[in-house]
Design an enzyme around this catalytic site. Structure first.
Site: not given
Ligand code: C5P
Length: 401
Positions: A208, A276, A286, A303, A337, A341
Site C-alpha cells: 500500500n 488486511d 514465480k 491477524p 473502530k 478494536k
Molecule cells: O481496520 P483498520 O485497518 O482500518 O485499522 C487501522 C488500525 O489497526 C491501525 O492502527 C493499524 O495499525 C491497525 N491494524 C493492525 N493490524 C491489522 C490491520 C490494522 O494492527 N491487520
C-alpha cells in the site's frame, strides 16, 4: 529531587494563576530555587506579595524598573535559570511567544532566553480550540517549547473540555522529568509503522502507499522524551529515526510475532498500514503466464494486531493507540473502530486522495478517546507526533497504574 535547579516561573494572567503558588511551594520543597515573574494581568489574580512570600525570592514585574535593571538586567534574568516555566500560559502569552513579541517583561524574557522553555496552557475551551491558538501551539512546539497539558475538565467559567491547566503535581513532575532524562525515561513505547508486503510469489507482493512518515515521526518524538522506543517497521520509504530499536518485518504475520515478543511495553502505538488480507497460498515459484489464462488469487484474513494487543488480559500496554485512515464520515467510522478494536485512543485521519495526506508531509487528525473527539488543525506529521507524545506524557502522569 530538584536541588540545585533554578526555575524562572512566569505567571500569566488567568484564573489558574492561584495554582502556580502551589507549584512554587512544591518546587521549593524539592530543593529548587524559584525566581517568579508576574505579568500585569497576573497581578489581577495573585498578589506580588503572596508570590514573593511563597517563592522566597524577589518577584519581577516590570520591564522598565530601574532598580531591577540595575540589580539584574532583563537579559541576564532570562538566562539565570536552568528552565523557564510559564504557568499559566494564557492564549495571549502563547500568541506573543509564537509571534516573537517582546512588549512586556514576560514576553521579553521569553524571547531573550537561551534556556529550555516549558509551558502549562490554561484557558477557556473555545479559546484553546480556536484555530489561532492551535496554530500558535503548533508553532511553539516546532520551536522546541515543551508542553504540559492542558487537560480536559470543568472550568472556572462553567464550561467543560480541554483548556484546563495541569495540576501543580503534574507540572512539578514534568519539570522533574525534564531534568531527569525526559518525561518518558524508563518507559517502553512500541511503534508500528510503514506498509506490510504480502507475497504473491517470490517476486510479487501486495503493498500500500504508506510511506511510514507518521510512524517515524512518532518514534522520534517518543525517543526525544526519553522513552525506549521499539520501532517495528514494514518496508517503508522513510528511514527509522536515530536512537530507536528497529525491528524490520515484511508481512502482517511477522509484525504480530515481533510485536508480541516485544511486550511488555507501557504504550503501544499502531501506526502501520497493515494489509488486511494476505494471499492464501503464496506460491514459492514465480507465477508464469500460461495458456490457461489469468491466475486466480485467493485471499486469507491477516491477524488484526491492534485488536489482538488491545484485548490481551495479561500484558496489555497501559495505553493502546490505533490509527484510522478513513475516506468518508471519519469521526463516526473511527469512533466505531475504537470500540471494535478495544484500543484506548484512535487517531483518525482523512486519506482521500485530494487531502494528499497518504505519502505527504502533513496530517490533519482527530483524536478520539473515551471523552470524545478532539480535532487538530492540519500540521506537519512531525508536529502531530509531538502533540501525541505530549498527550501520552499527560495521560501517563494523570493515570496512576
Ligand atoms: O481496520 P483498520 O485497518 O482500518 O485499522 C487501522 C488500525 O489497526 C491501525 O492502527 C493499524 O495499525 C491497525 N491494524 C493492525 N493490524 C491489522 C490491520 C490494522 O494492527 N491487520
Amino acid at each position: 529531587m530538584l536541588s540545585g535547579k533554578h526555575i524562572l516561573l512566569i505567571i500569566g494572567g488567568g484564573i489558574a494563576a492561584f495554582k502556580s503558588l502551589d507549584v512554587m511551594r512544591r518546587l521549593r520543597e524539592q530543593g529548587a530555587a524559584v525566581t517568579p515573574v508576574l505579568t500585569r494581568a497576573a497581578e489581577e489574580f495573585v498578589t506580588p506579595l503572596s508570590v514573593s512570600a511563597l517563592a522566597g525570592a524577589k518577584v519581577y514585574r516590570d520591564l522598565f524598573d530601574l532598580t531591577d535593571e540595575a540589580e539584574m538586567g532583563h537579559i541576564q534574568l532570562s538566562r539565570v535559570a536552568d528552565l523557564v516555566v510559564v504557568a499559566p500560559a494564557t492564549a495571549d502569552l502563547m500568541a506573543k511567544m509564537a509571534q516573537g513579541m517582546a512588549n512586556d517583561l514576560a514576553s521579553t524574557l521569553l524571547l531573550a532566553t537561551d534556556t529550555p522553555v516549558m509551558i502549562a496552557p490554561a484557558m477557556n475551551v473555545r479559546m484553546w480550540e480556536h484555530p489561532a491558538t492551535q496554530r500558535n501551539a503548533t508553532r511553539l512546539q516546532d520551536d522546541g517549547v515543551a508542553f504540559v497539558g492542558p487537560v480536559a475538565g470543568d472550568m472556572a467559567c462553567g464550561e467543560f473540555g480541554p483548556g484546563r491547566m495541569s495540576e501543580p503535581l503534574e507540572i512539578v513532575a514534568a519539570i522533574a522529568a525534564h531534568f531527569d532524562g525526559g518525561p518518558l525515561k524508563g518507559r517502553r513505547v512500541l511503534v508500528t509503522s510503514g506498509p506490510t508486503h504480502e507475497p504473491i510469489d517470490p517476486v510479487r507482493y501486495i503493498a500500500n502507499r504508506s510511506s511510514g512518515a507518521q510512524g517515524a515521526a512518532l518514534a522520534e518524538a517518543f525517543e526525544a522524551k526519553g522513552a525506549h522506543v521499539i520501532f517495528v517497521t514494514g518496508p517503508a520509504d522513510c528511514p527509522p529515526p536515530a536512537g530507536v530499536e528497529v525491528l524490520r518485518i515484511e508481512t502482517a504475520q511477522q509484525m504480530l510475532e515481533v510485536v508480541t515478543a516485544a511486550l511488555p511495553v507501557d504504550v503501544g502505538v499502531f501506526a502501520a498500514a497493515v494489509a488486511d488480507w494476505r494471499v492464501a497460498m503464496a506460491s514459492d515459484r514465480k507465477l508464469k503466464k500460461t495458456k490457461d489464462g489469468i491466475p486466480e488469487i485467493a485471499f486469507a484474513e491477516n491477524p488484526d494486531i491492534l485488536k489482538e494487543i488491545s484485548s490481551l488480559t495479561q500484558g496489555r500496554p497501559r495505553l493502546v493507540i490505533g490509527f484510522a485512515a478513513e475516506t468518508d464520515d471519519m469521526v463516526a467510522h473511527a469512533t466505531a473502530k475504537r470500540a471494535r478494536k478495544g484500543c484506548d485512543w484512535i487517531i483518525a485521519n482523512d486519506v482521500s486522495p485530494a487531502t494528499g495526506i497518504m505519502g505527504g508531509e502533513e496530517n490533519a487528525v482527530t483524536v478520539i478517546d473515551a471523552g470524545g473527539a478532539d480535532t487538530w488543525p492540519r500540521m506537519s506529521k512531525k508536529a502531530v507526533a509531538e502533540r501525541i507524545a505530549d498527550r501520552v506524557v499527560s495521560y501517563l502522569a494523570a493515570t496512576p497504574f
